[in-house]
Design a protein around this motif. Structure first.
Motif, PDB file in Angstrom:
ATOM      1  N   GLU A 144     -38.276  16.468 -83.451  1.00 29.31           N
ATOM      2  CA  GLU A 144     -37.793  16.029 -85.074  1.00 29.31           C
ATOM      3  C   GLU A 144     -38.677  15.866 -86.547  1.00 29.31           C
ATOM      4  N   HIS A 194     -38.199  19.502 -87.954  1.00 30.82           N
ATOM      5  CA  HIS A 194     -36.913  20.286 -88.365  1.00 30.82           C
ATOM      6  C   HIS A 194     -37.439  19.517 -89.005  1.00 30.82           C
ATOM      7  N   ASN A 195     -37.341  17.786 -89.623  1.00 24.23           N
ATOM      8  CA  ASN A 195     -37.080  17.183 -90.859  1.00 24.23           C
ATOM      9  C   ASN A 195     -38.332  17.996 -92.089  1.00 24.23           C
ATOM     10  N   GLY A 213     -32.406  11.223 -87.873  1.00 27.92           N
ATOM     11  CA  GLY A 213     -33.808  11.873 -86.797  1.00 27.92           C
ATOM     12  C   GLY A 213     -35.244  10.736 -87.319  1.00 27.92           C
ATOM     13  N   MET A 229     -36.972   9.221 -83.691  1.00 29.52           N
ATOM     14  CA  MET A 229     -38.378   9.410 -83.476  1.00 29.52           C
ATOM     15  C   MET A 229     -39.268   7.889 -83.285  1.00 29.52           C
TER      16      MET A 229
END
Length: 711
Positions: A623, A626-627, A669, A673
Motif C-alpha cells: 500500500e 502504491h501511494n 489507503g 495502513m
C-alpha cells in the motif's frame, strides 16, 4: 492441492493429551488421603482395609491376627447386653477425700466362708453405678487367703497387683488364681486389700458388684449370711473402721454375695430349646404353688440354685413369673411327703425384689436329702390385661460338693402348663430360657479369656492403626511420585505430539505451496501468455484485443497475489531476512521506473516472525509503494528494515510532493495502513509536509498480543 491421502492426516493433526491417566492417578491419591484420614479414626482402617493390606504385609499380618483372636472369641460366653439388671448394684465404700491429711485410704474386704474350704480362684466382678461398668474398681490391690483371722499363719497370696495400675476391666470379671495352679489351697478367710483406689474429682472409693470364691462348679461365697457385728461373715474396714456405704437396695455388704451383678447368669452360647417351667394361670396371687425335684437318692446338699425364666410372650420381662415370696425345703428319702422337711430358705414374710436373669443361690450345710421343693406363696403377675398370676422358673440346680446332681432328675409340679415352650421336665434340662447353663468356673474363665482377647484385639488395633498410617503414607508418597512421573511423561508426550503436528503442518504447507505454484501458477501463466498473444494479434477486432489486454492484466495481478500467498504459507520464510528479501523483490517489481534502495539491519535478520506479521507487513508495504507510484511523483525512494530487542521497524521514505498530515484526506489507503499497524499491536508514524516528501515509520513488536491463527 490436498489429495485424498492428505485429508485424513490433516484431520488427525489435533492434539489429544493423555489427561485420563493424570486424572486417574490424581483420584487414586485422593482415595489414599481419604483412607489415611479414615485410619486415624478406625483401628481397622475403615473401608480402606484391603488397600492397606495390599500395601503393607505388616498391616495384613496384624489384620489376620485380629481376625484370629476374634474367631477365638466367637465360642466364648459373653456378658448380657443390658449390664445391670436389678437395683442391687453391689458394695461401695464410703468415699474419701484424697487431699485430707492423715491415714491413706486403703479399704479392706474380708470374707468368712464359715469353715475351711478348698479354694480354686477368686473373682472380682466390677460394679455399674449407671455411669458405666468398672466404677470404683481398684487400681492396685492384693488378694490373700488364710485359715487364720489375723492372716499371720497359713497365708497364701493369690494376687499382688500393687506395683503398677491394673487396667480397668469395665464390665468383665477379673479371675485371680494362685501363682501355682497345681497347689491345693484350703482356707476359711479371703481378704482383698486396696493399696491404690479408684478416684474421680479428688475423691476415692472402692466398689465391686460381686466378690466370688470358686471351687468346682460352685461359688462358695454365694449367699453368705450377713450377721450383726462383731460376728459378721463379711467385714469391710479401713484400718479397723467400718467402711461400708449401706444404702439399700443399691449398695451394701450383702450385695457382694447375692449373685446379682453385671455378669448375670452363667450361660454359654447354645440357644435353649424351651423356656422352662410355667404353672397354670391363677386369679389369686396368694395361691401356693410348688415344684419339686427327686434326686434319686440321699446326698449331702451344699447349694440349691434357681434360674428365673423369660417368656416369648413378654420378651422384655426378665424374671418372668418369679414369685415375690417363697420357701425352699428339702427332705430325705424317708419323707417324700415333706411331713418334717428342712427349711433352707423362708422368704414368706416380706416381698423380695425380682432377680431378673440372675441366679438365686440357697446355701445348705451338707444336709442329707433326696427331695427339694420350691413353694411360691405370692405369685408373679403376668403384667397383661388378664390380671392372672403364674409361677415360672427356667432351671433348678442342686449341688452336692461341686456337682449338680439335679441335672436330668425327675421334676414334679402342683400344676404345669405343658406346651412346646413350657414343661415340668424342662426344670432340669441344663438350659435357661435363653442358653445352656455353664458352671461358674467355665463361665468366669470364658469371660476372663474374652476380656484378655478383647484387650489384645484393642492393642493390635492400635498397632495396626500405626502400621496402616505408615503404609498409607508410603503409598501416598509412591502415588505422588507416580503422578509426578506421569505428568512429566504426559508433558513430554504432548510436546512431542505438538512437535510432530508442527512438522506435519510444515510438510502440508510445503505441499500446498508447491501445488499452488505448480498447478495454479502454471495455469495462470498459460492464461497470461495466451492473453498476451491475443492482444497482440492484429487479426482480432479492437474490442477483442482490449479484452485480451484486460485478461492479461488480471492474470498478472492474480499471479502476483498467488506468489504472495505461496510465500506466506511456505514454512521456510519465517525470519526478518526472508521478509526483507520479499520486500526488496516487491519494491523492484513495483518501483521499476523509480530509483530506490532497500537496506536491512543484519542483527535483526535472524529474528522469527509469525505468519500474521508477514502478511500484514507485506500488505502495508504494498500500500505504501502504491501511494508512492500514484500520488507522490517521487524521483527516489528509500526503504530500511531494522529492529531492537522488543520490536521491528520498517521505514519507507520518498522525496515526492508530500501532503499536509493535519488536513482531511480522501481514500482508505492511509486508514488501512494504520489499521494494520494496530492489528499487529504496533504504531504508524507519518511525517510529511507539502513539497518535502513523506516518511512512513511502522513499529511492531516481534510477537503480536493477539493470538495468531496459524504459526
Amino acid at each position: 492441492m490436498i489429495t485424498g491421502q492428505d485429508a485424513p492426516r490433516f484431520r488427525n493433526l489435533h492434539p489429544i493429551p493423555p489427561v485420563r491417566r493424570i486424572v486417574a492417578l490424581f483420584i487414586t491419591a485422593l482415595l489414599l488421603l481419604l483412607g489415611w484420614s479414615c485410619s486415624q479414626q478406625d483401628g481397622e482402617g475403615g473401608n480402606f482395609q484391603a488397600l492397606t493390606d495390599y500395601f503393607s504385609s505388616e498391616v495384613k499380618e496384624l489384620t489376620e491376627q485380629i481376625a484370629e483372636k476374634r474367631r477365638e472369641m466367637e465360642p466364648l460366653p459373653d456378658i448380657p447386653y443390658n449390664l445391670q439388671q436389678t437395683d442391687h448394684l453391689g458394695y461401695r465404700s464410703k468415699s474419701f477425700d484424697l487431699n485430707t491429711p492423715g491415714n491413706p485410704f486403703r479399704p479392706t474386704i474380708l470374707l468368712d466362708l464359715g469353715s475351711k474350704q478348698p479354694i480354686d480362684s477368686v473373682v472380682l466382678v466390677p460394679a455399674d453405678s449407671g455411669t458405666g461398668a468398672g466404677y470404683g474398681f481398684p487400681l492396685r490391690f492384693r488378694i490373700e487367703v488364710s485359715d487364720d483371722l489375723a492372716f499371720e499363719e497359713e497365708l497364701h497370696l493369690f494376687a499382688d497387683h500393687t506395683d503398677e495400675d491394673f487396667p480397668n476391666p469395665r464390665s468383665y470379671p477379673v479371675l485371680v488364681t494362685p501363682p501355682n495352679p497345681a497347689q491345693h489351697i484350703e482356707a476359711r478367710y479371703v481378704r482383698l486389700t486396696v493399696t491404690r483406689p479408684w478416684s474421680n474429682g479428688g475423691r476415692a472409693v472402692l466398689a465391686l458388684g460381686e466378690l466370688m470364691v470358686l471351687h468346682g462348679g460352685r461359688n462358695l461365697a454365694a449367699s453368705l449370711p450377713i450377721l450383726p457385728r462383731p460376728n459378721e461373715t463379711i467385714r469391710t474396714t479401713n484400718y479397723g473402721a467400718d467402711n461400708s456405704d449401706e444404702s439399700p437396695p443399691s449398695w451394701g455388704r450383702a450385695n457382694l454375695v447375692d449373685s446379682e451383678s453385671v455378669i448375670g447368669a452363667p450361660q454359654g452360647r447354645r440357644p435353649s430349646p424351651n423356656s422352662g417351667y410355667q404353672s397354670q394361670r391363677e386369679k389369686d396371687p396368694f395361691n401356693s404353688l410348688w415344684v419339686k425335684v427327686d434326686l434319686g437318692r440321699d446326698a449331702p446338699l451344699h447349694e440349691i440354685r434357681f434360674f428365673p425364666a423369660r417368656s416369648g410372650e413378654f420378651p422384655s420381662r426378665r424374671g418372668f413369673g418369679f414369685p415375690e415370696r417363697y420357701r425352699v425345703e428339702i427332705a430325705p428319702e424317708s419323707d417324700p411327703g415333706f411331713t418334717q422337711p428342712y427349711v433352707e430358705a423362708n422368704n414368706t414374710h416380706f416381698d423380695i425384689s425380682n432377680p431378673s436373669d440372675n441366679p438365686v443361690s440357697i446355701r445348705v450345710p451338707g444336709t442329707l436329702a433326696r427331695y427339694v421343693r420350691f413353694t411360691a406363696t405370692s405369685l408373679g403377675e403376668l403384667f397383661d390385661a388378664s390380671g392372672d398370676y403364674v409361677l415360672a422358673l427356667s432351671e433348678m440346680q442342686v449341688f452336692s460338693g461341686g456337682e449338680n446332681i439335679a441335672l436330668h432328675a425327675k421334676a414334679e409340679a402342683q400344676n404345669s402348663l405343658e406346651t412346646r415352650a413350657w414343661s415340668t421336665k424342662n426344670l432340669t434340662d441344663g438350659f435357661t430360657s435363653q442358653r445352656n447353663i455353664l458352671s461358674w468356673p467355665e463361665y468366669i474363665g470364658g469371660l476372663e479369656k474374652r476380656r484378655v482377647l478383647g484387650a489384645a484385639v484393642r492393642d493390635l488395633q492400635i498397632t495396626r492403626r500405626g502400621a496402616a498410617d505408615r503404609a498409607l503414607r508410603t503409598a501416598l508418597a509412591w502415588s505422588l511420585a507416580l503422578i509426578s512421573a506421569a505428568v512429566v511423561i504426559s508433558l513430554v508426550l504432548v510436546w512431542r505430539h505438538r512437535l510432530s503436528r508442527r512438522r506435519e503442518l510444515s510438510a502440508l504447507r510445503r505441499r500446498l505451496a508447491q501445488d499452488i505454484h505448480d498447478e495454479i501458477g502454471s495455469g495462470l501463466g498459460t492464461i497470461s501468455l495466451l492473453s498476451q498473444m491475443g492482444c497482440g494479434n492484429e487479426s482480432h477486432p479492437e474490442m477483442a484485443r482490449e479484452e485480451f489486454t484486460e485478461i492479461h492484466r488480471i492474470s498478472r495481478t492474480v499471479t502476483e497475489s498467488l506468489r504472495d500467498i505461496v510465500w506466506f504459507i511456505h514454512p521456510q520464510t519465517r525470519t526478518v531476512g526472508d521478509l526483507a528479501q520479499r520486500l526488496k523483490e516487491t519494491a523492484n517489481s513495483m518501483l521499476a521506473g523509480i530509483p530506490h534502495e532497500t537496506t536491512a539491519d543484519t542483527d535483526s535478520l535472524r529474528n522469527q516472525l509469525p505468519l500474521e506479521h508477514k502478511r500484514q507487513i507485506l500488505m502495508f508495504f504494498k500500500e505504501a509503494l502504491h501511494n508512492i507510484i500514484r500520488h507522490s511523483g517521487a524521483a527516489r525512494a528509500d526503504i530500511s528494515i531494522s529492529g531492537d530487542e522488543k520490536q521491528m521497524k520498517l521505514v519507507v521514505h520518498d522525496d515526492g510532493c508530500g501532503f499536509d498530515t493535519a488536513a482531511p484526506r480522501a481514500g482508505a489507503g492511509m486508514t488501512g495502513m494504520k489499521q494494520r499497524a494496530k492489528t499487529l499491536g504496533g504504531k504508524l508514524n507519518v511525517q510529511s509536509a507539502p513539497g518535502t516528501g513523506t516518511t512512513l515509520t511502522l513499529e511492531v513488536p516481534w510477537r503480536s498480543p493477539r493470538k495468531s491463527a496459524a504459526h
